[in-house]
Design a protein around this motif. Structure first.
Motif, PDB file in Angstrom:
ATOM      1  N   VAL A   1       0.859  -1.189   0.000  1.00 18.96           N
ATOM      2  CA  VAL A   1       0.000   0.000   0.000  1.00 18.96           C
ATOM      3  C   VAL A   1       0.892   1.234   0.000  1.00 18.96           C
ATOM      4  O   VAL A   1       1.743   1.397   0.872  1.00 18.96           O
ATOM      5  CB  VAL A   1      -0.929   0.012   1.227  1.00 18.96           C
ATOM      6  CG1 VAL A   1      -1.790   1.271   1.235  1.00 18.96           C
ATOM      7  CG2 VAL A   1      -1.819  -1.237   1.239  1.00 18.96           C
ATOM      8  N   VAL A   2       0.709   2.111  -0.992  1.00 14.98           N
ATOM      9  CA  VAL A   2       1.592   3.271  -1.142  1.00 14.98           C
ATOM     10  C   VAL A   2       0.903   4.591  -0.824  1.00 14.98           C
ATOM     11  O   VAL A   2       1.534   5.647  -0.892  1.00 14.98           O
ATOM     12  CB  VAL A   2       2.188   3.331  -2.572  1.00 14.98           C
ATOM     13  CG1 VAL A   2       3.048   2.107  -2.851  1.00 14.98           C
ATOM     14  CG2 VAL A   2       1.084   3.478  -3.619  1.00 14.98           C
ATOM     15  N   GLY A   3      -0.367   4.553  -0.455  1.00 13.40           N
ATOM     16  CA  GLY A   3      -1.053   5.787  -0.122  1.00 13.40           C
ATOM     17  C   GLY A   3      -2.549   5.599  -0.107  1.00 13.40           C
ATOM     18  O   GLY A   3      -3.049   4.477  -0.192  1.00 13.40           O
ATOM     19  N   GLY A   4      -3.275   6.709   0.006  1.00 17.19           N
ATOM     20  CA  GLY A   4      -4.723   6.647   0.038  1.00 17.19           C
ATOM     21  C   GLY A   4      -5.329   7.857   0.702  1.00 17.19           C
ATOM     22  O   GLY A   4      -4.748   8.949   0.701  1.00 17.19           O
ATOM     23  N   ASP A   5      -6.490   7.647   1.340  1.00 14.46           N
ATOM     24  CA  ASP A   5      -7.202   8.764   1.948  1.00 14.46           C
ATOM     25  C   ASP A   5      -8.105   8.220   3.040  1.00 14.46           C
ATOM     26  O   ASP A   5      -8.551   7.062   2.985  1.00 14.46           O
ATOM     27  CB  ASP A   5      -8.030   9.503   0.893  1.00 14.46           C
ATOM     28  CG  ASP A   5      -8.660  10.775   1.432  1.00 14.46           C
ATOM     29  OD1 ASP A   5      -7.987  11.482   2.207  1.00 14.46           O
ATOM     30  OD2 ASP A   5      -9.829  11.047   1.101  1.00 14.46           O
ATOM     31  N   LEU A   6      -8.353   9.049   4.047  1.00 17.46           N
ATOM     32  CA  LEU A   6      -9.277   8.707   5.122  1.00 17.46           C
ATOM     33  C   LEU A   6     -10.412   9.708   5.140  1.00 17.46           C
ATOM     34  O   LEU A   6     -10.208  10.905   4.881  1.00 17.46           O
ATOM     35  CB  LEU A   6      -8.568   8.718   6.477  1.00 17.46           C
ATOM     36  CG  LEU A   6      -7.502   7.656   6.715  1.00 17.46           C
ATOM     37  CD1 LEU A   6      -6.842   7.884   8.080  1.00 17.46           C
ATOM     38  CD2 LEU A   6      -8.102   6.254   6.651  1.00 17.46           C
ATOM     39  N   GLY A   7     -11.611   9.231   5.460  1.00 14.22           N
ATOM     40  CA  GLY A   7     -12.755  10.121   5.542  1.00 14.22           C
ATOM     41  C   GLY A   7     -13.835   9.524   6.415  1.00 14.22           C
ATOM     42  O   GLY A   7     -13.643   8.472   7.035  1.00 14.22           O
ATOM     43  N   THR A   8     -14.971  10.199   6.485  1.00 15.36           N
ATOM     44  CA  THR A   8     -16.096   9.720   7.264  1.00 15.36           C
ATOM     45  C   THR A   8     -17.265   9.392   6.347  1.00 15.36           C
ATOM     46  O   THR A   8     -17.430  10.000   5.277  1.00 15.36           O
ATOM     47  CB  THR A   8     -16.544  10.756   8.306  1.00 15.36           C
ATOM     48  OG1 THR A   8     -16.959  11.948   7.631  1.00 15.36           O
ATOM     49  CG2 THR A   8     -15.413  11.078   9.263  1.00 15.36           C
ATOM     50  N   ALA A   9     -18.071   8.445   6.774  1.00 15.90           N
ATOM     51  CA  ALA A   9     -19.249   8.023   6.019  1.00 15.90           C
ATOM     52  C   ALA A   9     -20.195   7.325   6.989  1.00 15.90           C
ATOM     53  O   ALA A   9     -19.765   6.873   8.059  1.00 15.90           O
ATOM     54  CB  ALA A   9     -18.860   7.090   4.881  1.00 15.90           C
ATOM     55  N   PRO A  10     -21.461   7.211   6.633  1.00 12.32           N
ATOM     56  CA  PRO A  10     -22.412   6.538   7.529  1.00 12.32           C
ATOM     57  C   PRO A  10     -22.090   5.058   7.749  1.00 12.32           C
ATOM     58  O   PRO A  10     -22.407   4.496   8.800  1.00 12.32           O
ATOM     59  CB  PRO A  10     -23.753   6.703   6.804  1.00 12.32           C
ATOM     60  CG  PRO A  10     -23.562   7.860   5.890  1.00 12.32           C
ATOM     61  CD  PRO A  10     -22.132   7.815   5.478  1.00 12.32           C
ATOM     62  N   VAL A  11     -21.465   4.426   6.755  1.00 11.23           N
ATOM     63  CA  VAL A  11     -21.062   3.018   6.859  1.00 11.23           C
ATOM     64  C   VAL A  11     -19.645   2.891   6.318  1.00 11.23           C
ATOM     65  O   VAL A  11     -19.142   3.792   5.644  1.00 11.23           O
ATOM     66  CB  VAL A  11     -22.010   2.087   6.073  1.00 11.23           C
ATOM     67  CG1 VAL A  11     -23.417   2.126   6.651  1.00 11.23           C
ATOM     68  CG2 VAL A  11     -22.026   2.449   4.582  1.00 11.23           C
ATOM     69  N   ILE A  12     -18.992   1.775   6.596  1.00  7.08           N
ATOM     70  CA  ILE A  12     -17.642   1.551   6.098  1.00  7.08           C
ATOM     71  C   ILE A  12     -17.677   1.523   4.569  1.00  7.08           C
ATOM     72  O   ILE A  12     -18.418   0.750   3.957  1.00  7.08           O
ATOM     73  CB  ILE A  12     -17.070   0.239   6.627  1.00  7.08           C
ATOM     74  CG1 ILE A  12     -17.005   0.264   8.155  1.00  7.08           C
ATOM     75  CG2 ILE A  12     -15.673  -0.017   6.049  1.00  7.08           C
ATOM     76  CD1 ILE A  12     -16.619  -1.079   8.770  1.00  7.08           C
ATOM     77  N   THR A  13     -16.879   2.376   3.962  1.00 12.97           N
ATOM     78  CA  THR A  13     -16.829   2.501   2.506  1.00 12.97           C
ATOM     79  C   THR A  13     -15.367   2.519   2.085  1.00 12.97           C
ATOM     80  O   THR A  13     -14.597   3.364   2.545  1.00 12.97           O
ATOM     81  CB  THR A  13     -17.517   3.792   2.044  1.00 12.97           C
ATOM     82  OG1 THR A  13     -18.868   3.818   2.537  1.00 12.97           O
ATOM     83  CG2 THR A  13     -17.530   3.890   0.526  1.00 12.97           C
ATOM     84  N   ALA A  14     -14.996   1.578   1.237  1.00 16.26           N
ATOM     85  CA  ALA A  14     -13.590   1.447   0.844  1.00 16.26           C
ATOM     86  C   ALA A  14     -13.474   1.410  -0.670  1.00 16.26           C
ATOM     87  O   ALA A  14     -14.282   0.789  -1.359  1.00 16.26           O
ATOM     88  CB  ALA A  14     -12.983   0.170   1.435  1.00 16.26           C
ATOM     89  N   ALA A  15     -12.455   2.090  -1.174  1.00 19.97           N
ATOM     90  CA  ALA A  15     -12.122   2.037  -2.603  1.00 19.97           C
ATOM     91  C   ALA A  15     -10.629   1.755  -2.725  1.00 19.97           C
ATOM     92  O   ALA A  15      -9.812   2.520  -2.215  1.00 19.97           O
ATOM     93  CB  ALA A  15     -12.478   3.338  -3.303  1.00 19.97           C
ATOM     94  N   VAL A  16     -10.300   0.654  -3.362  1.00 22.17           N
ATOM     95  CA  VAL A  16      -8.902   0.260  -3.543  1.00 22.17           C
ATOM     96  C   VAL A  16      -8.534   0.419  -5.011  1.00 22.17           C
ATOM     97  O   VAL A  16      -9.284  -0.005  -5.901  1.00 22.17           O
ATOM     98  CB  VAL A  16      -8.671  -1.199  -3.114  1.00 22.17           C
ATOM     99  CG1 VAL A  16      -7.234  -1.635  -3.428  1.00 22.17           C
ATOM    100  CG2 VAL A  16      -8.948  -1.354  -1.620  1.00 22.17           C
ATOM    101  N   THR A  17      -7.400   1.038  -5.259  1.00 17.69           N
ATOM    102  CA  THR A  17      -6.823   1.113  -6.597  1.00 17.69           C
ATOM    103  C   THR A  17      -5.573   0.251  -6.625  1.00 17.69           C
ATOM    104  O   THR A  17      -4.752   0.330  -5.701  1.00 17.69           O
ATOM    105  CB  THR A  17      -6.487   2.557  -6.987  1.00 17.69           C
ATOM    106  OG1 THR A  17      -7.691   3.325  -7.030  1.00 17.69           O
ATOM    107  CG2 THR A  17      -5.811   2.620  -8.347  1.00 17.69           C
ATOM    108  N   ALA A  18      -5.460  -0.585  -7.637  1.00 19.78           N
ATOM    109  CA  ALA A  18      -4.313  -1.483  -7.758  1.00 19.78           C
ATOM    110  C   ALA A  18      -3.571  -1.194  -9.060  1.00 19.78           C
ATOM    111  O   ALA A  18      -4.181  -0.936 -10.099  1.00 19.78           O
ATOM    112  CB  ALA A  18      -4.760  -2.939  -7.736  1.00 19.78           C
TER     113      ALA A  18
END
Length: 338
Positions: free
Chosen positions: A124-141
């Motif tokens: 994992v080389v980076g990404g972003d953190l945020g808030t949402a009503p439920v767990i929401t994840a987006a992975v780029t490979a």
């Protein structure tokens, strides 16, 4: 004391997450700046996938490590399906403010473990953190082709052998087990039941593992490419749906053979898997590939049918009988309670 992400704040959460991650081999600059820097040559492949709590997974059924593993594995398999070697992942993760920080740490650990086990050198080389009503994840490979052309869905030709590598139908059986035995009548997940089911029998443990922590044959993507694969794709929605996609992209018909399917995949990890489960179960993330008839099928792949000339429906047949594509479609199907 258990801290939530809201109590610790973004910088504190990041420090704890980054401590769980190993560096990607190609990263000359890793997480912590505005962008990562990767030292690569030649063409890259790139893919992105989202997973949202509710329609895509139930947090009550997954540990944080399981969820992180699955986030990585499902994207690594897409890179492998192009005949590429996975080199880096990014993760954008949004969670409710009351989420325990330990859950995010566990997700990071699971992603790191999956990279080490399935694609050594990837990280994992980076990404972003945020808030949402439920767990929401987006992975780029990202993956590198090392001078080879990408293997697409569009290269299958009449006369090719159709072959498959990985689990087939097991993840779907695992999901069925979870809804039958670890959910109430409204489809609400019951977390305590997962551990009970795993300990009840080896069959349960294996089918649940296939669903919760899939182990796609990531390394076989490059093997297939260098062995002469004409077309390839990851099987995420179901064999019948994805074989139909490959057939349409290539302008051919795919003929599956039940005898070959049962011979190669009728028993997996000690679990008996019927052909119907192989055809319609999703989330196995194995590799479906086609090879010229004169090519030796590489170890790890098993022939399951052949490619025929065709320009009209049906695109997929089983023992000569038309097969209607069936499996997971996020816009049509919903889990109970979603």
């Amino acid at each position: 004391m258990t801290l939530t992400v809201g109590e610790l704040g973004e910088s504190g959460v990041l420090r704890r997450i980054l401590s769980r991650l190993d560096a990607a081999q190609v990263a000359t600059l890793g997480p912590g700046d505005d962008c990562a820097v990767l030292g690569v040559r030649g063409e890259l492949v790139i893919t992105t996938d989202t997973m949202i709590e509710g329609p895509d997974f139930r947090a009550a059924w997954h540990s944080g490590c399981d969820l992180g593993w699955k986030l990585a594995a499902t994207n690594l398999s897409d890179v492998a399906a192009m005949g590429a070697r996975p080199i880096a992942l990014t993760l954008a993760l949004a969670v409710p403010r009351d989420t325990p920080v330990e859950l995010l740490e566990a997700i990071a650990t699971g992603m790191n473990d999956a990279c080490q086990a399935l694609a050594p050198g990837c990280g994992v080389v980076g990404g972003d953190l945020g808030t949402a009503p439920v767990i929401t994840a987006a992975v780029t490979a990202l993956g590198e082709l090392s001078g080879r052309p990408a293997v697409t869905r569009a290269g299958a030709r009449a006369g090719d052998t159709l072959a498959y590598a990985g689990d087939l139908g097991l993840a779907g059986l695992g999901l069925s087990l979870l809804f039958a035995e670890a959910a109430d009548k409204h489809g609400n997940a019951q977390p305590d039941r997962v551990a009970e089911l795993k300990s009840a029998s080896a069959v349960n443990a294996e089918t649940l593992a296939a669903q919760l922590t899939p182990t796609p044959p990531v390394g076989l993507g490059v093997v297939a490419a260098t062995s002469g694969a004409t077309a390839m794709m990851d099987i995420s929605d179901s064999l019948s749906i994805d074989a139909d996609r490959l057939a349409r992209a290539s302008g051919v018909r795919v003929e599956l053979e039940s005898e070959l399917l049962l011979g190669a995949f009728g028993s997996q990890r000690g679990v008996d898997v019927p052909v119907a489960a192989m055809l319609t179960g999703g989330e196995d993330h194995g590799l479906l590939a086609t090879f010229p008839a004169d090519v030796v099928i590489p170890a790890g792949f098993a022939p399951i049918g052949r490619v025929l000339a065709a320009h009209l429906d049906p695109r997929v047949t089983l023992d000569g009988e038309p097969q209607e594509p069936a499996g997971w479609d996020p816009y049509v199907l919903r889990w109970p309670g979603a």
